[in-house]
Design a protein around this motif. Structure first.
Motif, PDB file in Angstrom:
ATOM      1  N   ASP A 444       0.807  -1.221   0.000  1.00 46.13           N
ATOM      2  CA  ASP A 444       0.000   0.000   0.000  1.00 46.13           C
ATOM      3  C   ASP A 444       0.845   1.277   0.000  1.00 46.13           C
ATOM      4  O   ASP A 444       0.311   2.378  -0.109  1.00 46.13           O
ATOM      5  CB  ASP A 444      -0.932   0.021   1.215  1.00 46.13           C
ATOM      6  CG  ASP A 444      -2.163  -0.849   1.015  1.00 46.13           C
ATOM      7  OD1 ASP A 444      -2.521  -1.076  -0.164  1.00 46.13           O
ATOM      8  OD2 ASP A 444      -2.746  -1.304   2.008  1.00 46.13           O
ATOM      9  N   VAL A 445       2.168   1.148   0.139  1.00 47.53           N
ATOM     10  CA  VAL A 445       3.043   2.318   0.237  1.00 47.53           C
ATOM     11  C   VAL A 445       3.676   2.620  -1.118  1.00 47.53           C
ATOM     12  O   VAL A 445       4.368   1.783  -1.698  1.00 47.53           O
ATOM     13  CB  VAL A 445       4.136   2.106   1.312  1.00 47.53           C
ATOM     14  CG1 VAL A 445       5.116   3.280   1.322  1.00 47.53           C
ATOM     15  CG2 VAL A 445       3.497   1.928   2.684  1.00 47.53           C
ATOM     16  N   MET A 446       3.442   3.839  -1.609  1.00 47.31           N
ATOM     17  CA  MET A 446       4.021   4.272  -2.883  1.00 47.31           C
ATOM     18  C   MET A 446       5.331   5.020  -2.687  1.00 47.31           C
ATOM     19  O   MET A 446       6.218   4.981  -3.533  1.00 47.31           O
ATOM     20  CB  MET A 446       3.027   5.175  -3.626  1.00 47.31           C
ATOM     21  CG  MET A 446       1.764   4.478  -4.063  1.00 47.31           C
ATOM     22  SD  MET A 446       2.101   3.157  -5.259  1.00 47.31           S
ATOM     23  CE  MET A 446       2.700   4.115  -6.652  1.00 47.31           C
ATOM     24  N   THR A 467       3.290   7.988   1.493  1.00 47.89           N
ATOM     25  CA  THR A 467       2.181   8.276   0.586  1.00 47.89           C
ATOM     26  C   THR A 467       1.626   6.919   0.155  1.00 47.89           C
ATOM     27  O   THR A 467       2.392   5.984  -0.121  1.00 47.89           O
ATOM     28  CB  THR A 467       2.625   9.081  -0.646  1.00 47.89           C
ATOM     29  OG1 THR A 467       3.616   8.348  -1.361  1.00 47.89           O
ATOM     30  CG2 THR A 467       3.212  10.424  -0.235  1.00 47.89           C
ATOM     31  N   LEU A 468       0.312   6.808   0.136  1.00 46.21           N
ATOM     32  CA  LEU A 468      -0.324   5.524  -0.112  1.00 46.21           C
ATOM     33  C   LEU A 468      -0.825   5.414  -1.542  1.00 46.21           C
ATOM     34  O   LEU A 468      -1.127   6.406  -2.205  1.00 46.21           O
ATOM     35  CB  LEU A 468      -1.500   5.339   0.855  1.00 46.21           C
ATOM     36  CG  LEU A 468      -1.156   5.424   2.350  1.00 46.21           C
ATOM     37  CD1 LEU A 468      -2.399   5.194   3.189  1.00 46.21           C
ATOM     38  CD2 LEU A 468      -0.061   4.418   2.722  1.00 46.21           C
ATOM     39  N   ARG A 469      -0.886   4.173  -2.008  1.00 51.98           N
ATOM     40  CA  ARG A 469      -1.396   3.932  -3.358  1.00 51.98           C
ATOM     41  C   ARG A 469      -2.886   4.266  -3.405  1.00 51.98           C
ATOM     42  O   ARG A 469      -3.601   4.195  -2.392  1.00 51.98           O
ATOM     43  CB  ARG A 469      -1.165   2.483  -3.780  1.00 51.98           C
ATOM     44  CG  ARG A 469      -2.006   1.481  -3.015  1.00 51.98           C
ATOM     45  CD  ARG A 469      -1.902   0.088  -3.604  1.00 51.98           C
ATOM     46  NE  ARG A 469      -2.668  -0.867  -2.801  1.00 51.98           N
ATOM     47  CZ  ARG A 469      -3.968  -1.070  -2.910  1.00 51.98           C
ATOM     48  NH1 ARG A 469      -4.674  -0.393  -3.801  1.00 51.98           N
ATOM     49  NH2 ARG A 469      -4.574  -1.967  -2.136  1.00 51.98           N
ATOM     50  N   ASP A 478      -1.887   0.193  10.622  1.00 52.51           N
ATOM     51  CA  ASP A 478      -1.659  -1.148  10.070  1.00 52.51           C
ATOM     52  C   ASP A 478      -0.254  -1.224   9.466  1.00 52.51           C
ATOM     53  O   ASP A 478       0.463  -2.224   9.629  1.00 52.51           O
ATOM     54  CB  ASP A 478      -2.685  -1.461   8.978  1.00 52.51           C
ATOM     55  CG  ASP A 478      -4.109  -1.552   9.506  1.00 52.51           C
ATOM     56  OD1 ASP A 478      -4.276  -1.927  10.680  1.00 52.51           O
ATOM     57  OD2 ASP A 478      -5.045  -1.217   8.745  1.00 52.51           O
ATOM     58  N   ILE A 479       0.121  -0.172   8.757  1.00 46.79           N
ATOM     59  CA  ILE A 479       1.436  -0.134   8.114  1.00 46.79           C
ATOM     60  C   ILE A 479       2.537  -0.095   9.163  1.00 46.79           C
ATOM     61  O   ILE A 479       3.570  -0.762   9.032  1.00 46.79           O
ATOM     62  CB  ILE A 479       1.506   1.079   7.155  1.00 46.79           C
ATOM     63  CG1 ILE A 479       0.567   0.841   5.970  1.00 46.79           C
ATOM     64  CG2 ILE A 479       2.927   1.342   6.685  1.00 46.79           C
ATOM     65  CD1 ILE A 479       0.259   2.057   5.153  1.00 46.79           C
ATOM     66  N   LEU A 480       2.310   0.660  10.242  1.00 37.32           N
ATOM     67  CA  LEU A 480       3.274   0.731  11.343  1.00 37.32           C
ATOM     68  C   LEU A 480       3.492  -0.650  11.960  1.00 37.32           C
ATOM     69  O   LEU A 480       4.636  -1.080  12.174  1.00 37.32           O
ATOM     70  CB  LEU A 480       2.770   1.710  12.402  1.00 37.32           C
ATOM     71  CG  LEU A 480       3.557   1.767  13.716  1.00 37.32           C
ATOM     72  CD1 LEU A 480       4.950   2.340  13.484  1.00 37.32           C
ATOM     73  CD2 LEU A 480       2.813   2.603  14.763  1.00 37.32           C
ATOM     74  N   LEU A 481       2.399  -1.347  12.244  1.00 35.52           N
ATOM     75  CA  LEU A 481       2.502  -2.656  12.881  1.00 35.52           C
ATOM     76  C   LEU A 481       3.239  -3.652  11.996  1.00 35.52           C
ATOM     77  O   LEU A 481       4.075  -4.430  12.471  1.00 35.52           O
ATOM     78  CB  LEU A 481       1.105  -3.189  13.218  1.00 35.52           C
ATOM     79  CG  LEU A 481       0.350  -2.421  14.320  1.00 35.52           C
ATOM     80  CD1 LEU A 481      -1.080  -2.934  14.435  1.00 35.52           C
ATOM     81  CD2 LEU A 481       1.089  -2.547  15.655  1.00 35.52           C
ATOM     82  N   GLN A 482       2.960  -3.611  10.682  1.00 36.88           N
ATOM     83  CA  GLN A 482       3.625  -4.536   9.757  1.00 36.88           C
ATOM     84  C   GLN A 482       5.116  -4.231   9.674  1.00 36.88           C
ATOM     85  O   GLN A 482       5.944  -5.144   9.674  1.00 36.88           O
ATOM     86  CB  GLN A 482       2.990  -4.445   8.372  1.00 36.88           C
ATOM     87  CG  GLN A 482       3.642  -5.392   7.358  1.00 36.88           C
ATOM     88  CD  GLN A 482       2.871  -5.455   6.046  1.00 36.88           C
ATOM     89  OE1 GLN A 482       1.656  -5.655   6.047  1.00 36.88           O
ATOM     90  NE2 GLN A 482       3.583  -5.276   4.931  1.00 36.88           N
ATOM     91  N   ALA A 495       5.941   5.990  15.042  1.00 39.88           N
ATOM     92  CA  ALA A 495       4.633   6.231  14.421  1.00 39.88           C
ATOM     93  C   ALA A 495       4.825   6.294  12.910  1.00 39.88           C
ATOM     94  O   ALA A 495       5.940   6.407  12.408  1.00 39.88           O
ATOM     95  CB  ALA A 495       4.026   7.539  14.932  1.00 39.88           C
ATOM     96  N   VAL A 496       3.709   6.231  12.207  1.00 36.09           N
ATOM     97  CA  VAL A 496       3.685   6.439  10.746  1.00 36.09           C
ATOM     98  C   VAL A 496       2.597   7.457  10.457  1.00 36.09           C
ATOM     99  O   VAL A 496       1.481   7.353  10.986  1.00 36.09           O
ATOM    100  CB  VAL A 496       3.412   5.128   9.972  1.00 36.09           C
ATOM    101  CG1 VAL A 496       3.181   5.412   8.492  1.00 36.09           C
ATOM    102  CG2 VAL A 496       4.569   4.151  10.140  1.00 36.09           C
ATOM    103  N   GLU A 497       2.934   8.454   9.649  1.00 34.17           N
ATOM    104  CA  GLU A 497       1.973   9.485   9.266  1.00 34.17           C
ATOM    105  C   GLU A 497       1.822   9.502   7.746  1.00 34.17           C
ATOM    106  O   GLU A 497       2.775   9.226   7.008  1.00 34.17           O
ATOM    107  CB  GLU A 497       2.428  10.862   9.758  1.00 34.17           C
ATOM    108  CG  GLU A 497       2.476  10.983  11.272  1.00 34.17           C
ATOM    109  CD  GLU A 497       2.951  12.355  11.722  1.00 34.17           C
ATOM    110  OE1 GLU A 497       3.165  13.231  10.843  1.00 34.17           O
ATOM    111  OE2 GLU A 497       3.122  12.560  12.944  1.00 34.17           O
ATOM    112  N   LYS A 498       0.631   9.860   7.309  1.00 33.12           N
ATOM    113  CA  LYS A 498       0.336   9.910   5.876  1.00 33.12           C
ATOM    114  C   LYS A 498       0.644  11.292   5.308  1.00 33.12           C
ATOM    115  O   LYS A 498       0.405  12.312   5.951  1.00 33.12           O
ATOM    116  CB  LYS A 498      -1.146   9.579   5.650  1.00 33.12           C
ATOM    117  CG  LYS A 498      -1.581   9.602   4.194  1.00 33.12           C
ATOM    118  CD  LYS A 498      -3.072   9.306   4.081  1.00 33.12           C
ATOM    119  CE  LYS A 498      -3.568   9.462   2.649  1.00 33.12           C
ATOM    120  NZ  LYS A 498      -5.028   9.224   2.543  1.00 33.12           N
TER     121      LYS A 498
END
Length: 525
Positions: A444-446, A467-469, A478-482, A495-498
């Motif tokens: 999901d990450v571009m 930035t997300l697809r 979800d992306i942070l946990l993965q 943390a992860v921010e969009k």
């Protein structure tokens, strides 16, 4: 101005005997009717380019510019830009190409620092200098607009003789002055001489620039990335095709229409090109050589380019200042795509720790490089030049890159991070690049960047920005946990921010200073 610190680079296997100015003069005589420059609908043969280059040189000389003086250009890629670049050199002056990404304040500082004797400005960027340029003591020329305080470019050329002024040029003479900073602070002028640029021409024949090459460049001419493809193509007597502004779809159309053989791109451009939905519909069979530089090209993107984009792929690692250069011929080294290759002939790289001592084999250290192509120094700033130098036990000069890396067992260089981007959390070094690669593995990450942000517990801690697809349904948590499930305990993201997009320079580098600023500016001192 005080004299420059003398930088004595090691001699290449075959020392250059001819300046670029001399070779281009010869090329115009040898193949006058061959195409030299193409930009959109405009085309110049070598004879036409030679005549206009002479006129530019005479315009510059008539302005009172003397040998070694700096002459500035502020423009997008165009035929006029190219002929100005070459004409300034033919007049014996030093080309000072200014960044269109710079702020008005930074441009003002560049012009003052360089003591430029003249400036050529395109309408597109006039607003960047409008507030101060008329107050400066320098000649002003408008490339494509009218202004009462500026001479008109085409009128000046029409009035100038087309005869070659035949200014004698030595290898030690200044060639170009490129400023390394364009947003805030005091810019540093990187001074290259004719020797340095002539030494780079050793790659002309091996890379086929002298075999009717048709080179497409789409990064700006103020960037060294562009210059190292622009000059070899012309030195080889071939044709340069320029895009004023990069567009992936249009880029592919030009390759197909003009049977392009060579190109220089930066990593973000490769990604955008490979993501064009109808990429496979274009006939790219003419392509022989593709080059990448300015930032590391991700291994997965390299693999995609090798699989679907015809022609060889070569990645260069090096600095605008020069020094150590590595080369990765990706086609021949499919298991080394995570590296930036091996040392180029005549180059040497040492890795040092924070105390200036060389690190053991396999360990990460700051990259210090030495080679036949090294800058003359930072213009008028011996203090900065001295800070940039590391010397080995024999006293040889190496340039400190600010990049961290290690050599693998086969002598391939693996980059870790920029030294200034390294995050020190709880006393441990965390390389942002390692974390970014993990984030980019997420479907999901571009795009991704990792920066250090203030932390009361650890001093600073890594924060992921992504930035997300289009169509992604997972959250940043979800992306942070993965990502953290993959990363080591000491590397984990706080943390992860969009982000909708990442701030980038014109040659595609993520501007981490801009990303970090809001977090650190908000921290009490």
């Amino acid at each position: 101005m005080t004299s420059q610190i003398l930088i004595q680079p090691p001699a290449p296997a075959v020392a250059p005997e001819q300046t670029i100015v001399e070779r281009l003069r010869q090329n115009a005589t040898k193949t006058p009717q061959q195409l030299a420059l193409v930009c959109g609908a405009q085309r110049l043969t070598w004879a036409e380019l030679d005549a206009r280059t002479n006129r530019v040189a005479n315009v510059v000389l008539e302005m009172g510019v003397h040998k070694g003086d700096n002459v500035a250009i502020l423009s997008a890629n165009s035929i006029a830009y190219a002929e100005l670049f070459l004409g300034i050199l033919r007049a014996g002056a030093c080309v000072t190409p200014l960044s269109s990404m710079a702020s008005p304040d930074a441009l003002h500082k560049m012009l003052a620092d360089s003591d430029a004797k003249a400036i050529f400005v395109a309408k597109q960027y006039f607003d960047l200098v409008e507030g101060f340029v008329s107050s400066l003591s320098l000649q002003r020329v408008a490339i494509d607009f009218e202004h009462p305080d500026f001479a008109d470019y085409e009128t000046a050329l029409a009035d100038a003789p087309a005869t070659d002024p035949m200014i004698p040029i030595e290898m030690s003479d200044a060639f170009n002055l490129i400023y390394s900073s364009g947003t805030t602070g005091t810019p540093k002028g990187i001074l290259h001489n004719h020797w340095m640029r002539a030494a780079q021409m050793e790659r002309v024949s091996p890379n086929g620039y002298d075999d009717n090459a048709r080179t497409l460049i789409s990064t700006p001419l103020y960037s060294n990335t562009t210059i190292v493809a622009f000059l070899p193509t012309l030195f080889g007597g071939s044709t340069v095709y320029m895009m004023p502004k990069f567009d992936a779809q249009e880029y592919l159309k030009i390759i197909q229409r003009e049977a392009i053989t060579h190109t220089m791109l930066v990593p973000v451009q490769y990604k955008r090109i490979m993501d064009v939905p109808d990429f496979e519909a274009f006939d790219l069979s003419s392509m022989r050589m593709k080059f990448s530089t300015s930032a590391p090209l991700r291994a997965d993107v390299k693999a995609d380019v090798l699989a679907r984009f015809p022609g060889k792929l070569i990645e260069y690692y090096g600095l605008t200042e020069g020094g150590g250069v590595t080369v990765l011929i990706a086609d021949d080294n499919p298991t080394k795509l995570h590296t930036v290759g091996q040392l180029a002939p005549g180059n040497d790289i040492r890795l040092i720790d924070g105390s200036g001592h060389e690190v053991p084999q396999g360990e990460v250290g700051e990259i210090c490089g030495r080679g036949p192509t090294m800058m003359a120094g930072y213009f008028g700033r011996n203090d900065l030049t001295a800070e940039y130098i590391w010397r080995d036990a024999q006293g040889h000069v190496y340039f400190r890159s600010g990049d961290m890396g290690s050599f693998d067992q086969d002598g391939f260089l693996v980059l870790s991070d920029r030294k200034k981007d390294m995050i020190i959390s709880g006393g441990l070094n965390i390389y942002a690049n390692d974390l970014e690669l993990v984030l980019l593995q997420d479907a999901d990450v571009m795009d991704a960047a990792v920066i250090g942000v203030p932390s009361e517990a650890w001093g600073e801690t890594p924060l992921g920005l992504v930035t997300l697809r289009q169509g992604a349904t997972r959250t940043v948590n979800d992306i942070l946990l993965q990502a953290n499930a993959t990363l080591g305990k000491s590397q984990r993201l706080s943390a992860v921010e969009k982000r909708e997009s990442m701030p980038r320079s014109t040659i595609g580098k993520i501007l981490k200073k801009e990303l970090r600023a809001p977090y650190w500016e908000a921290t009490p001192t």
